[in-house]
Enzyme design. Structure first.
Site, PDB file in Angstrom:
ATOM      1  N   HIS A  72       7.228 -20.893 -11.636  1.00  0.00           N
ATOM      2  CA  HIS A  72       7.029 -22.266 -11.160  1.00  0.00           C
ATOM      3  C   HIS A  72       8.367 -22.876 -10.759  1.00  0.00           C
ATOM      4  CE1 HIS A  72       2.812 -23.375 -12.904  1.00  0.00           C
ATOM      5  NE2 HIS A  72       2.834 -22.188 -12.338  1.00  0.00           N
ATOM      6  N   TYR A 201       1.885 -33.740 -14.569  1.00  0.00           N
ATOM      7  CA  TYR A 201       2.067 -34.697 -15.653  1.00  0.00           C
ATOM      8  C   TYR A 201       1.620 -36.062 -15.147  1.00  0.00           C
ATOM      9  CZ  TYR A 201       4.921 -31.324 -18.258  1.00  0.00           C
ATOM     10  OH  TYR A 201       5.365 -30.227 -18.959  1.00  0.00           O
ATOM     11  N   PRO A 293       5.354 -31.818 -27.602  1.00  0.00           N
ATOM     12  CA  PRO A 293       5.243 -30.773 -26.579  1.00  0.00           C
ATOM     13  C   PRO A 293       5.436 -31.257 -25.151  1.00  0.00           C
ATOM     14  CG  PRO A 293       3.075 -31.382 -27.414  1.00  0.00           C
ATOM     15  CD  PRO A 293       4.072 -32.094 -28.276  1.00  0.00           C
ATOM     16  N   LYS A 297       9.662 -27.710 -24.982  1.00  0.00           N
ATOM     17  CA  LYS A 297      10.942 -27.291 -25.532  1.00  0.00           C
ATOM     18  C   LYS A 297      10.853 -26.448 -26.809  1.00  0.00           C
ATOM     19  CE  LYS A 297      13.729 -28.743 -22.564  1.00  0.00           C
ATOM     20  NZ  LYS A 297      12.903 -28.031 -21.633  1.00  0.00           N
ATOM     21  N   TYR A 385      14.299 -30.088 -17.988  1.00  0.00           N
ATOM     22  CA  TYR A 385      13.066 -29.309 -18.056  1.00  0.00           C
ATOM     23  C   TYR A 385      13.339 -27.807 -17.944  1.00  0.00           C
ATOM     24  CZ  TYR A 385       8.024 -28.621 -17.636  1.00  0.00           C
ATOM     25  OH  TYR A 385       6.713 -28.254 -17.868  1.00  0.00           O
TER      26      TYR A 385
END
Length: 391
Positions: A72, A201, A293, A297, A385
């Site tokens: 991704h 998200y 979550p 991480k 991220y």
């Protein structure tokens, strides 16, 4: 029984550490309280940072990950019916993430350990770590109907929040930092192709939602729900309807439905235990820290811990210097606190608190608009991220 490094826990941290030590010519024994089937099927994280992917490849555990995992290059943020894609490689100098479930990581590492590595004992329950502040720590454990002792030079506790390793550190030497959030995630696995090719998200006035996946044919989706929610309180139709509401956009995007095969609720908390080392006992992963979550991480932090330990012990073996081992806790905690900060930022950016005011709602939208409109803000998110460097 005697070994150089006694590892408690055969999750991804313990198994990867055993692999790294094996490749460095250092003996270890792994003790796992559960059976092999349980370890290979417990559902956990699924997002691997660039650094984690690189470590698994270098350790010889990346073949199936590269073949079956999903690369991704970004995520999509949704808010106020808008869509904004964050392009990771463009913002980070080429870094990305990979979707590959923790269960699959464990399967790959278990197969390697059983084929090439040292002893891996399933259904071996660690009872206590003794003598951590001496030169000869030991793990007392129950196995095959009786009690035994594993004599070690070092012990690494990869046994999670409820394990025994952390309990061996005297309370008067520790500091604990924690935060509990008043909501959780209702997560589902569904036999349907993901409705988007990257993670989504979504911030919504009704609460957060996340679209993720486990494979090209299996979707993993989450809904923010009140703390303590029973997943069986939600029917399948109610879950899909709520997901559709929270993912709604101003264009013609649609969420595909499918049979739900699993439901569960994940609590949300932040936790850090300092120090992460006591004598010859070292903590790694959830034994030392937990993150909500939202930032993906948890697994990646555990990988950073064991990489740091393996490098430090290899350095001691090659040079005789304990400098890196002595700095283990400080080195790991620098990365841990950055990950805690990032996870907290992502959580407060996207979740609506039960007592949120209109002012706080507008601040969330302003923060999202800032990310969408500022390359600097977007880069900060992308760097966090895709992962902070291993110390």
């Amino acid at each position: 029984m005697r070994t150089t490094v006694g590892i408690i826990g055969a999750g991804p941290a313990g198994l990867l550490l055993a692999r790294l030590l094996h490749n460095a010519g250092i003996e270890s024994v792994v003790l796992e309280s559960r059976d092999r089937a349980y370890v290979e099927h417990r559902q956990r994280a699924g997002i691997l940072e660039q650094g984690t992917v690189d470590v698994l490849r270098a350790a010889g555990a990346g073949e199936r990950m590269d073949r079956e995992g999903l690369g991704h290059d970004g995520i999509e943020l949704r808010y106020d019916r808008k869509r904004h894609r964050v392009d990771f490689p463009a913002l980070t100098g080429g870094r990305s993430v990979r979707v590959y479930a923790q269960t699959e990581v464990c399967k790959d590492l278990i197969a390697l350990q059983l084929k090439e590595g040292g002893p891996l004992l399933f259904e071996a329950e660690a009872l206590a770590v003794e003598g951590a502040d001496t030169g000869s720590p030991r793990i007392r454990f129950r196995y095959d109907g009786g009690e035994d002792v594993l004599e070690c030079d070092y012990v690494v506790g990869c046994d999670g929040f409820w394990g025994v390793a952390r309990k061996a550190i005297p309370a008067e030497l520790t500091r604990v930092f924690e935060r509990t959030y008043p909501f959780g995630w209702l997560g589902i696995l569904a036999d349907v192709a993901p409705s988007h090719d990257e993670l989504v998200y979504a911030r919504h006035d009704r609460g957060f939602a996340l679209l993720s996946m486990r494979s090209p044919s299996v979707s993993r989706l989450y809904l923010q729900v009140p703390e303590g929610t029973d997943p069986e309180e939600w029917s399948d139709d109610e879950i899909w309807a709520e997901l559709e509401r929270r993912f709604e956009t101003a264009d013609d995007w649609r969420l595909e439905r499918g049979p739900i095969t699993q439901k569960s609720v994940t609590p949300m908390r932040s936790y850090v235990h300092e120090p992460m080392r006591y004598g010859r006992l070292f903590l790694a992963g959830d034994a030392a820290h937990i993150v909500p979550p939202t930032g993906a991480k948890g697994l990646n932090l555990a990988v950073g811990d064991v990489v740091t330990f393996a490098r430090a012990l290899t350095h001691e073996k090659e040079t005789g210097s304990t400098e890196l081992l002595d700095a283990y806790s400080e080195t790991c905690l620098r990365r841990v606190w950055q990950a805690e900060r990032f996870s907290y930022d992502m959580t407060t950016l996207l979740h609506r608190a039960p007592d949120a005011t209109p002012f706080e709602d507008r601040l969330q939208l302003a923060r999202l608009e800032r990310i969408a409109g500022s390359r600097a803000a977007e880069t900060d998110l992308a760097e966090g991220y895709t992962g902070f460097p291993f110390g």
